[in-house]
Enzyme design. Structure first.
Site, PDB file in Angstrom:
ATOM      1  N   GLU A   1     -21.704  -5.592   7.030  1.00  0.00           N
ATOM      2  CA  GLU A   1     -22.865  -6.028   7.020  1.00  0.00           C
ATOM      3  C   GLU A   1     -23.233  -5.542   5.313  1.00  0.00           C
ATOM      4  OE1 GLU A   1     -21.909  -5.020   9.987  1.00  0.00           O
ATOM      5  OE2 GLU A   1     -23.203  -6.697  11.090  1.00  0.00           O
TER       6      GLU A   1
ATOM      7  N   GLY B   1     -17.048  -9.349   8.821  1.00  0.00           N
ATOM      8  CA  GLY B   1     -18.109  -9.262   8.646  1.00  0.00           C
ATOM      9  C   GLY B   1     -19.101  -8.327   8.629  1.00  0.00           C
TER      10      GLY B   1
ATOM     11  N   GLY C   1       3.135  -2.573 -10.284  1.00  0.00           N
ATOM     12  CA  GLY C   1       1.838  -2.657 -11.064  1.00  0.00           C
ATOM     13  C   GLY C   1       1.799  -2.700 -12.002  1.00  0.00           C
ATOM     14  N   ASP C   2       0.578  -2.533 -13.028  1.00  0.00           N
ATOM     15  CA  ASP C   2       0.636  -2.918 -14.070  1.00  0.00           C
ATOM     16  C   ASP C   2       1.035  -1.467 -14.858  1.00  0.00           C
ATOM     17  OD1 ASP C   2      -1.988  -1.897 -12.987  1.00  0.00           O
ATOM     18  OD2 ASP C   2      -2.599  -1.957 -15.439  1.00  0.00           O
TER      19      ASP C   2
ATOM     20  N   ASP D   1      -4.750  -6.057  -8.724  1.00  0.00           N
ATOM     21  CA  ASP D   1      -5.333  -5.815 -10.015  1.00  0.00           C
ATOM     22  C   ASP D   1      -4.318  -5.826 -10.598  1.00  0.00           C
ATOM     23  OD1 ASP D   1      -3.885  -3.861  -9.405  1.00  0.00           O
ATOM     24  OD2 ASP D   1      -5.651  -2.170 -10.147  1.00  0.00           O
TER      25      ASP D   1
ATOM     26  N   SER E   1     -24.718  -2.910  16.080  1.00  0.00           N
ATOM     27  CA  SER E   1     -23.806  -2.384  15.547  1.00  0.00           C
ATOM     28  C   SER E   1     -24.216  -2.631  13.500  1.00  0.00           C
ATOM     29  CB  SER E   1     -22.290  -2.496  15.103  1.00  0.00           C
ATOM     30  OG  SER E   1     -22.145  -3.554  15.305  1.00  0.00           O
TER      31      SER E   1
ATOM     32  N   ARG F   1      -7.593   1.291  -5.931  1.00  0.00           N
ATOM     33  CA  ARG F   1      -7.804   2.284  -6.834  1.00  0.00           C
ATOM     34  C   ARG F   1      -8.963   1.997  -7.853  1.00  0.00           C
ATOM     35  NH1 ARG F   1      -3.293   2.034 -10.774  1.00  0.00           N
ATOM     36  NH2 ARG F   1      -3.514  -0.323 -10.788  1.00  0.00           N
TER      37      ARG F   1
ATOM     38  N   GLY G   1       3.022   2.804  -6.178  1.00  0.00           N
ATOM     39  CA  GLY G   1       2.545   2.250  -4.738  1.00  0.00           C
ATOM     40  C   GLY G   1       3.454   1.581  -3.985  1.00  0.00           C
TER      41      GLY G   1
ATOM     42  N   ARG H   1       6.812   7.654  -8.176  1.00  0.00           N
ATOM     43  CA  ARG H   1       5.819   7.679 -10.072  1.00  0.00           C
ATOM     44  C   ARG H   1       7.385   8.435 -10.956  1.00  0.00           C
ATOM     45  NH1 ARG H   1       1.771   5.305  -8.718  1.00  0.00           N
ATOM     46  NH2 ARG H   1       0.787   5.308  -6.526  1.00  0.00           N
TER      47      ARG H   1
ATOM     48  N   THR I   1       1.726  -4.975  -5.818  1.00  0.00           N
ATOM     49  CA  THR I   1       0.461  -3.741  -5.342  1.00  0.00           C
ATOM     50  C   THR I   1      -0.072  -4.149  -4.390  1.00  0.00           C
ATOM     51  OG1 THR I   1      -1.163  -2.504  -6.284  1.00  0.00           O
ATOM     52  CG2 THR I   1      -0.209  -4.962  -7.689  1.00  0.00           C
ATOM     53  N   ILE I   2      -1.181  -3.595  -3.868  1.00  0.00           N
ATOM     54  CA  ILE I   2      -1.679  -4.635  -2.253  1.00  0.00           C
ATOM     55  C   ILE I   2      -3.076  -4.623  -3.296  1.00  0.00           C
ATOM     56  CG2 ILE I   2      -0.406  -3.124  -0.550  1.00  0.00           C
ATOM     57  CD1 ILE I   2      -2.892  -0.668  -0.442  1.00  0.00           C
ATOM     58  N   ASP I   3      -3.485  -3.598  -4.585  1.00  0.00           N
ATOM     59  CA  ASP I   3      -4.864  -3.739  -4.951  1.00  0.00           C
ATOM     60  C   ASP I   3      -5.127  -4.589  -5.892  1.00  0.00           C
ATOM     61  OD1 ASP I   3      -4.508  -0.640  -4.775  1.00  0.00           O
ATOM     62  OD2 ASP I   3      -4.059  -0.077  -6.452  1.00  0.00           O
TER      63      ASP I   3
ATOM     64  N   ARG J   1      15.042  -8.929  -1.283  1.00  0.00           N
ATOM     65  CA  ARG J   1      16.436  -9.576  -1.106  1.00  0.00           C
ATOM     66  C   ARG J   1      16.228 -10.800  -1.521  1.00  0.00           C
ATOM     67  NH1 ARG J   1      14.993 -14.359   2.995  1.00  0.00           N
ATOM     68  NH2 ARG J   1      16.028 -14.299   4.400  1.00  0.00           N
ATOM     69  N   ALA J   2      14.590 -11.679  -2.392  1.00  0.00           N
ATOM     70  CA  ALA J   2      15.106 -12.931  -2.612  1.00  0.00           C
ATOM     71  C   ALA J   2      15.410 -12.970  -4.052  1.00  0.00           C
ATOM     72  CB  ALA J   2      13.408 -13.370  -3.081  1.00  0.00           C
ATOM     73  N   VAL J   3      15.438 -11.793  -5.412  1.00  0.00           N
ATOM     74  CA  VAL J   3      16.421 -11.468  -6.234  1.00  0.00           C
ATOM     75  C   VAL J   3      17.854 -11.336  -5.726  1.00  0.00           C
ATOM     76  CG1 VAL J   3      16.745 -10.227  -7.729  1.00  0.00           C
ATOM     77  CG2 VAL J   3      14.048 -10.336  -7.267  1.00  0.00           C
TER      78      VAL J   3
END
Lengths: 331, 331, 331, 331
Positions: D191, D189, D105-106, D133, D224, D175, D14, D75, D129-131, D24-26
């Protein structure tokens, strides 16, 4: 009327968000009409120095959301020399370019008119400038985004102004017009708006600014107070005005000069849509023979307007909002 | 160790995004622990002038996302008079306040230490300042948002810098530290970063700035070039530096002073989370007897740090990024 | 024509960004005219249940930038009972309210017309809905912000669609109109836009969607492909459409339902300005005797339009953009 | 230890905001070390199909702020066939590639480990990865941006929830982990926050959700109420959960599935800085002989971690925030 086979395109003058969307619309519309598109780089400099490339649909994929201009922009003093316009026309002729589209402000359009004196092809302008100071179109490309950029800054300054109950002066762009300042000022809930169209402020007469401040302080107690100031509204600039006000009322007034961030950023929807319409319409209008016209939008409809009249400054800031602000703004 | 029944809370010094989230966390946590919360307005001024109100959970509903501070902030010269701290302590005592929470920077904490000389209750600090120049916590509340605000401006200026292939100097806040400048400079892909921690720039020796510019122009040709400058890095300010550079290299360098927009705005997630943790932890720590400590976060965990040491400036900007920028930044 | 001394104000139906700006404009303008303003909460429910409060300038300070509505909104089935409108009129009468301003969409205006049958005062509407499906005004309050919210999502999905060269369907709001979808689709560079005004899509005839996809794949190779879909365009919804398309072309098509985030958020400049103009104009028009009218803006000028005709749906999405998209969009 | 002369780079799985900053850094770091960089396109697919290009500093100019990945991602089922890893290794060998950097990711790292069985060169991973994990790094590249994207949506939904005093369920990605949900939930915030780490929700036992809702309604009246739900938390999804809750408490609960917008967007400062550090460090570590390691950041410092252990899930969501939310969140 000869068929258009090859169009040249350039962006000139101050960059404006939505220029890329206009480039994309020109290229896609031309592709659909089987017209070739050449893009000159760095505005008129690229035209004079023959710096160009062919623009195909794949070159404009995924640029509608980008600020700046993929064709680069520049001011071009060489165009203002006696030989400039002729050389530009020769280059267009030599490259077999049937028509030139110039995306820029009224200064860029004046350059186009000079070239037209020597050029056999058609020329059309597309209004791209954040300042909105171009006649023949309700809004210019980039204006809507510049308002929201300025507004974002005003909202942020409001947070601090509110936390400290302070007076801030926020200087916005606009060259010699107050479009951005009026719009962003109204939308930001500015307590005062100072722009060239309202009245001239001189160091000797600051009372028109200080009186409403003092009135608001009496009425509301200490509270945040934001004055939006169009650039070029005060001799010495907004920092000098802030210092003069501080001295005059004995309360600290801080200046914040927004500067060049107003030119960049991803264009908002309104600018992308306007740019798409005007870019597409420019190509259509050329095919219908338009020459020395600007593609604009008035009352929601695309329209042509003589390039030579785009700098006449007959368009004015919204009188309804001006009046409302003066009556109500500082409540 | 006496039970805490009533806490006072104030925000002081420059406002920072996330102060409201910290106020909310203090109020909600206290409510869960059945502790009453009093909020003083306008920082220490409200404490000296007994300007306060009770803060209940409903008062902090829907403020986690707001910039500024609902308690207002202020600088308070009166606290620095010989009588100030004693009067503050008396007021706290008189209102039966068991503990005081001060949200602010190290200047505000110094004020708290003065009050502590006369006050029987506990005092705890929560680090709220965009400048990140407080020891005892990896990040201060507001720092993450200020980076993203600065970055948003740099990204926009990059659009124009790119369109015009121009050199821009962008001045960022930070008082006497370069946290914001280093972070926003790295994240904005700035070609150079000038901040107090790197080295002193003097009008007589601009070569450390001009050499990399000239090197980049040789290597890359004309291209956009952005120099992030921490405030107070050059005598006369960044506008003077831009003028000096323009003269030195013969290419126009423009200054953009970002100013107060860096203080405001809706806090980003990182600031809201940090503020929530530190506000909650401050209440917990008070219940466990903490006094003259600051609630900070180090290595992801809440921790206490002596208030008296928060201004020692032993914390430093990220050496890894400093080194990388100097090696690679202008490629 | 009796002098207006007391106005009531309510927001009704789906909330729209800019409703607070309209409330502010009504309150400030009324204050300047020395007219009292009462705000009913929760739309018509507050009117029926006499839930109201006086609105003074200080209550609307710093709300111009807030999404939602400080007066709350609601659907109100009780108004549609036989007794509802009469009870509403009685309550207005009893509170000596000379005129009622309703901020909402055409459904809310129908409610107002029912009340007018029993009410002696004046009634004026202000068009507040993201859907833009109200006749008598070029844009409704909230529409411009909803476009930019949708656009922000489309831009983000474009990043992933581009990285994976995937087909995404993005469902946008609009009830039974395609304003948001056309505008956000054009501005987002969507390859296809599906909305009620174009043509009906049925499960049996997906070819009008699949043919352009396959054509684009032939022409451009694999690339990101975004289809903006107005809600209510396909039986079973956009998720069902995505599944049907996946089956029909053998390439995975993913649906993303944007949902309620399109209603909220800080209003963009255009909405704040429109809301300010219309709120101010509503108060002015009432003073000039307007009744059963909506305050709208057409061709940049404020104007009145009969409330009874606001739901006629004679306004249409921009034919120029529709035609352009169909010709060029999938290049 | 042989000198590294040529590095290959790919992005896999993903997409995550900041991948471009890492690329860029690489590239910049490698350029400074006179190492050549080859970029494979479409993740492992490009490696298997020899789809690649040389990456020079000018190719990564002005991409630090772009979402997605200029190298595309995918993938790659072919890598999971018995022949896949060997073919990948052969291609690396044949192109004289001394080391491979995998940004992903992993799952992507497991692919790298398979290739390593046949490949003589070094392999290093960069967690994108955004997750969040992935073990061995406090944060993954993309996680901070995903929090702010989710937060922006929650803030907008809060506007509508507040205007209507309604219950909304907002489903966020992750995930099988609750990092994004906990962080965005706390920062928004919310609930309630429902995520895998807290407890399993089954249709038969909704009381752990309904009891706090009913408690809040008693305590605060109508207001709310936002429940953040991590994906995969309820059988049938969040829409089914909303329906079950509606039935259980007799009040309408609406679901909003945020979906793929969480993957895109311009990376926030924190992600650009992390990506820059890890990309640079990956190149440095390779030069120092690192193999089968991931470049991560723990406690603010770059560090290596065995690739084979990155999927062990020993990292956990912040226990302090979990506890606080459960105690206090619904006040």
């Amino acid at each position: 009327m000869a068929t258009i086979k090859r169009i040249a395109l350039l962006t000139s003058g101050g960059d404006a968000p939505g220029m890329n969307a206009a480039i994309r619309a020109v290229v896609l519309t031309a592709a659909a009409c089987r017209i070739e598109v050449i893009g000159f780089e760095h505005g008129y400099i690229g035209l004079l120095e023959q710096e160009y490339r062919t623009l195909l649909p794949q070159h404009v994929h995924n640029i509608i959301q980008r600020g700046g201009t993929i064709l680069k922009s520049a001011r071009c003093p060489a165009l203002q020399t006696p030989e400039g316009p002729k050389l530009a026309a020769d280059n267009l002729q030599q490259l077999n370019i049937d028509a030139l589209i110039v995306i820029g402000g009224d200064g860029s359009f004046r350059g186009a008119l000079e070239i037209a004196r020597y050029y056999d092809g058609q020329i059309i302008g597309v209004p791209g400038t954040i300042d909105n100071d171009v006649d023949g179109t309700t809004n210019t490309i980039g204006y809507a985004t510049a308002i929201d950029t300025a507004l974002d800054a005003i909202d942020k300054i409001r947070d601090t102004a509110d936390a400290f109950e302070r007076i801030f002066l926020v200087e916005l762009m606009g060259r010699h017009s107050g479009y951005i300042s009026l719009a962003a000022g109204i939308a930001g809930g500015a307590e005062q708006i100072i722009c060239p169209e309202f009245s001239q402020i001189t160091p000797k007469d600051l009372r028109q600014i200080t009186t409403p401040i003092q009135h608001a302080q009496l009425l509301m107690g200490k509270a945040s107070y934001i004055i939006v100031v169009a650039e070029n509204s005060y001799p010495g600039g907004t920092t000098a005005l802030a210092e003069a006000l501080t001295k005059a009322i004995g309360i600290e007034c801080r200046a914040c000069i927004l500067g060049h961030i107003q030119r960049g950023g991803s264009p908002v929807g309104a600018d992308r849509i306007l740019a798409t319409k005007l870019g597409a319409y420019a190509v259509e209008a050329l095919q219908q023979g338009a020459h020395l016209q600007m593609a604009g939008e008035v009352h929601g409809e695309v329209t042509l307007y003589p390039l030579a009249k785009t700098g006449d400054r007959t368009k004015a800031i919204d009188p309804y909002l001006v009046r409302w602000q003066q009556q109500v703004g500082s409540y």
